[in-house]
Design a protein around this motif. Structure first.
Motif, PDB file in Angstrom:
ATOM      1  N   GLY A  62      33.042  34.883  45.062  1.00 52.28           N
ATOM      2  CA  GLY A  62      32.873  34.810  46.453  1.00 52.28           C
ATOM      3  C   GLY A  62      31.564  35.529  47.157  1.00 52.28           C
ATOM      4  N   SER A  63      30.830  36.404  46.572  1.00 54.19           N
ATOM      5  CA  SER A  63      29.541  36.913  47.000  1.00 54.19           C
ATOM      6  C   SER A  63      28.581  35.775  46.814  1.00 54.19           C
ATOM      7  CB  SER A  63      29.162  38.111  46.204  1.00 54.19           C
ATOM      8  OG  SER A  63      27.820  38.534  46.455  1.00 54.19           O
ATOM      9  N   ARG A  64      28.586  34.817  46.075  1.00 51.70           N
ATOM     10  CA  ARG A  64      27.584  33.843  45.744  1.00 51.70           C
ATOM     11  C   ARG A  64      27.962  32.534  46.646  1.00 51.70           C
ATOM     12  NH1 ARG A  64      24.962  34.500  40.210  1.00 51.70           N
ATOM     13  NH2 ARG A  64      25.449  36.519  39.621  1.00 51.70           N
ATOM     14  N   GLY A  65      29.189  32.725  47.553  1.00 52.16           N
ATOM     15  CA  GLY A  65      29.222  31.648  48.323  1.00 52.16           C
ATOM     16  C   GLY A  65      30.451  30.605  48.126  1.00 52.16           C
ATOM     17  N   THR A  66      31.078  30.953  47.118  1.00 54.56           N
ATOM     18  CA  THR A  66      32.010  29.952  46.548  1.00 54.56           C
ATOM     19  C   THR A  66      33.301  30.134  47.551  1.00 54.56           C
ATOM     20  OG1 THR A  66      31.599  30.095  44.328  1.00 54.56           O
ATOM     21  CG2 THR A  66      33.871  29.535  44.856  1.00 54.56           C
ATOM     22  N   GLU A  67      33.774  29.053  48.201  1.00 60.45           N
ATOM     23  CA  GLU A  67      34.785  29.157  49.296  1.00 60.45           C
ATOM     24  C   GLU A  67      36.281  28.830  48.797  1.00 60.45           C
ATOM     25  OE1 GLU A  67      33.580  27.793  52.944  1.00 60.45           O
ATOM     26  OE2 GLU A  67      31.473  28.160  52.754  1.00 60.45           O
ATOM     27  N   SER A  68      36.158  28.398  47.575  1.00 59.33           N
ATOM     28  CA  SER A  68      37.509  28.105  47.019  1.00 59.33           C
ATOM     29  C   SER A  68      37.693  28.788  45.913  1.00 59.33           C
ATOM     30  CB  SER A  68      37.971  26.761  46.981  1.00 59.33           C
ATOM     31  OG  SER A  68      39.248  26.449  46.463  1.00 59.33           O
ATOM     32  N   ILE A  69      38.465  29.873  45.826  1.00 62.08           N
ATOM     33  CA  ILE A  69      38.821  30.683  44.628  1.00 62.08           C
ATOM     34  C   ILE A  69      40.191  30.904  44.491  1.00 62.08           C
ATOM     35  CG2 ILE A  69      38.218  32.863  43.242  1.00 62.08           C
ATOM     36  CD1 ILE A  69      35.832  32.990  45.326  1.00 62.08           C
ATOM     37  N   THR A  70      40.841  30.531  43.486  1.00 60.52           N
ATOM     38  CA  THR A  70      42.155  30.959  43.304  1.00 60.52           C
ATOM     39  C   THR A  70      42.379  32.088  41.972  1.00 60.52           C
ATOM     40  OG1 THR A  70      43.006  28.692  43.627  1.00 60.52           O
ATOM     41  CG2 THR A  70      44.312  30.159  42.458  1.00 60.52           C
ATOM     42  N   ALA A  71      42.756  33.120  42.262  1.00 63.12           N
ATOM     43  CA  ALA A  71      42.778  34.211  41.211  1.00 63.12           C
ATOM     44  C   ALA A  71      44.443  34.354  40.874  1.00 63.12           C
ATOM     45  CB  ALA A  71      42.496  35.645  41.811  1.00 63.12           C
ATOM     46  N   VAL A  72      44.689  34.411  39.624  1.00 68.25           N
ATOM     47  CA  VAL A  72      46.154  34.616  38.880  1.00 68.25           C
ATOM     48  C   VAL A  72      45.965  35.840  38.218  1.00 68.25           C
ATOM     49  CG1 VAL A  72      47.759  33.462  37.557  1.00 68.25           C
ATOM     50  CG2 VAL A  72      46.353  31.975  39.206  1.00 68.25           C
ATOM     51  N   ASP A  73      47.151  36.585  38.291  1.00 62.01           N
ATOM     52  CA  ASP A  73      47.391  37.659  37.501  1.00 62.01           C
ATOM     53  C   ASP A  73      48.863  37.948  37.585  1.00 62.01           C
ATOM     54  OD1 ASP A  73      45.385  39.963  35.986  1.00 62.01           O
ATOM     55  OD2 ASP A  73      47.288  40.657  36.316  1.00 62.01           O
ATOM     56  N   LEU A  74      49.344  38.431  36.409  1.00 60.95           N
ATOM     57  CA  LEU A  74      50.869  38.759  36.501  1.00 60.95           C
ATOM     58  C   LEU A  74      50.942  40.148  37.110  1.00 60.95           C
ATOM     59  CD1 LEU A  74      53.484  37.956  35.420  1.00 60.95           C
ATOM     60  CD2 LEU A  74      53.137  38.943  33.168  1.00 60.95           C
ATOM     61  N   ASP A  75      50.174  41.025  36.837  1.00 61.76           N
ATOM     62  CA  ASP A  75      50.337  42.292  37.390  1.00 61.76           C
ATOM     63  C   ASP A  75      50.436  42.619  38.970  1.00 61.76           C
ATOM     64  OD1 ASP A  75      50.536  45.492  36.092  1.00 61.76           O
ATOM     65  OD2 ASP A  75      49.106  45.472  37.974  1.00 61.76           O
ATOM     66  N   ARG A  76      51.566  42.985  39.403  1.00 61.07           N
ATOM     67  CA  ARG A  76      51.592  43.262  40.812  1.00 61.07           C
ATOM     68  C   ARG A  76      50.538  44.020  41.642  1.00 61.07           C
ATOM     69  NH1 ARG A  76      56.344  46.521  43.391  1.00 61.07           N
ATOM     70  NH2 ARG A  76      55.612  47.896  41.938  1.00 61.07           N
ATOM     71  N   ASP A  77      50.243  45.200  40.747  1.00 59.44           N
ATOM     72  CA  ASP A  77      49.414  46.118  41.401  1.00 59.44           C
ATOM     73  C   ASP A  77      47.695  45.384  41.357  1.00 59.44           C
ATOM     74  OD1 ASP A  77      51.055  48.156  41.820  1.00 59.44           O
ATOM     75  OD2 ASP A  77      50.762  49.048  39.954  1.00 59.44           O
ATOM     76  N   CYS A  78      47.403  44.532  40.371  1.00 58.43           N
ATOM     77  CA  CYS A  78      46.104  43.786  40.322  1.00 58.43           C
ATOM     78  C   CYS A  78      46.284  42.891  41.408  1.00 58.43           C
ATOM     79  CB  CYS A  78      46.279  43.025  38.998  1.00 58.43           C
ATOM     80  SG  CYS A  78      45.669  44.140  37.614  1.00 58.43           S
ATOM     81  N   THR A  79      47.173  42.090  41.492  1.00 61.03           N
ATOM     82  CA  THR A  79      47.250  41.160  42.646  1.00 61.03           C
ATOM     83  C   THR A  79      47.078  41.787  44.126  1.00 61.03           C
ATOM     84  OG1 THR A  79      49.437  40.792  42.636  1.00 61.03           O
ATOM     85  CG2 THR A  79      48.139  39.143  41.347  1.00 61.03           C
ATOM     86  N   ARG A  80      47.679  42.797  44.254  1.00 55.56           N
ATOM     87  CA  ARG A  80      47.591  43.543  45.543  1.00 55.56           C
ATOM     88  C   ARG A  80      46.177  44.031  45.704  1.00 55.56           C
ATOM     89  NH1 ARG A  80      52.783  47.503  45.370  1.00 55.56           N
ATOM     90  NH2 ARG A  80      54.520  46.196  46.070  1.00 55.56           N
ATOM     91  N   PHE A  81      45.609  44.751  44.684  1.00 55.59           N
ATOM     92  CA  PHE A  81      44.238  45.116  44.820  1.00 55.59           C
ATOM     93  C   PHE A  81      43.362  43.842  44.980  1.00 55.59           C
ATOM     94  CE2 PHE A  81      39.957  46.135  43.073  1.00 55.59           C
ATOM     95  CZ  PHE A  81      39.627  47.319  43.719  1.00 55.59           C
TER      96      PHE A  81
END
Length: 182
Positions: A62-81
């Protein structure tokens, strides 16, 4: 964790201590992005960050200008963060999914330019990740899978193997579709 480059260069992100993560080291991350910079214009790619954890790699893209990023993680606290931090940074194009990364891959319908996977080093399905990504053709033409893993794995005989790098205890193996290797 520190953002290495881009518009948020030098920004320190402090993740809660209770997250079950092992973030990619700054040295390894900087080295990886130096490699990727030779292949891609970050503002022109779509990225999938699997086992996203703290979102370390997501924020770097994101810092380098990527405009489409999908982040996947199983942990609820990680996804909230990741959601909270992405919003605070103004990274509106980050999509976050709380889901098992392997299952996400098995049902994915989209393709990406770069897929970064950083599973727990003892994850029982580490060896399956390149197969699922390449067999399901989840990479766009010219796309690359980057798999972070321990020294316990050697993918050099895999048909999609492209390159591998080691930075301290961090190992990256790069995969590309066989059709792109010709």
């Amino acid at each position: 964790m520190r953002i290495v480059s881009g518009k948020f260069r030098g920004k320190i992100i402090v993740a809660p201590k209770n997250l079950p993560v092992r973030p990619t080291t700054d040295m390894a991350k900087e080295s990886l992005f130096n490699i990727l910079n030779n292949y891609y214009h970050f503002d022109q790619v779509e990225v999938l960050d699997l086992f996203a954890g703290t979102g370390n790699i997501t924020y770097e893209f994101g810092s380098r200008g990527t405009e489409s990023i999908t982040a996947v993680d199983l942990d609820r606290d990680c996804t909230r963060f990741i959601r909270k931090t992405s919003e605070a940074m103004g990274l509106d194009s980050v999509k976050v999914y709380q889901e098992d990364a392997i299952q996400f891959l098995k049902k994915a319908y989209q393709t990406w330019d770069i897929i970064f996977a950083d599973p727990p080093y003892d994850h029982p399905q580490v060896e399956q990740i390149p197969d699922v990504v390449l067999d399901r053709e989840l990479l766009k033409e010219g796309g690359m899978l980057v798999l972070e893993h321990s020294e316990d794995h050697d993918f050099s005989d895999h048909p999609g193997f492209y390159d591998s790098r080691k930075y301290g205890r961090v190992h990256f193996t790069l995969f590309i579709p066989e059709s792109d290797q010709e």
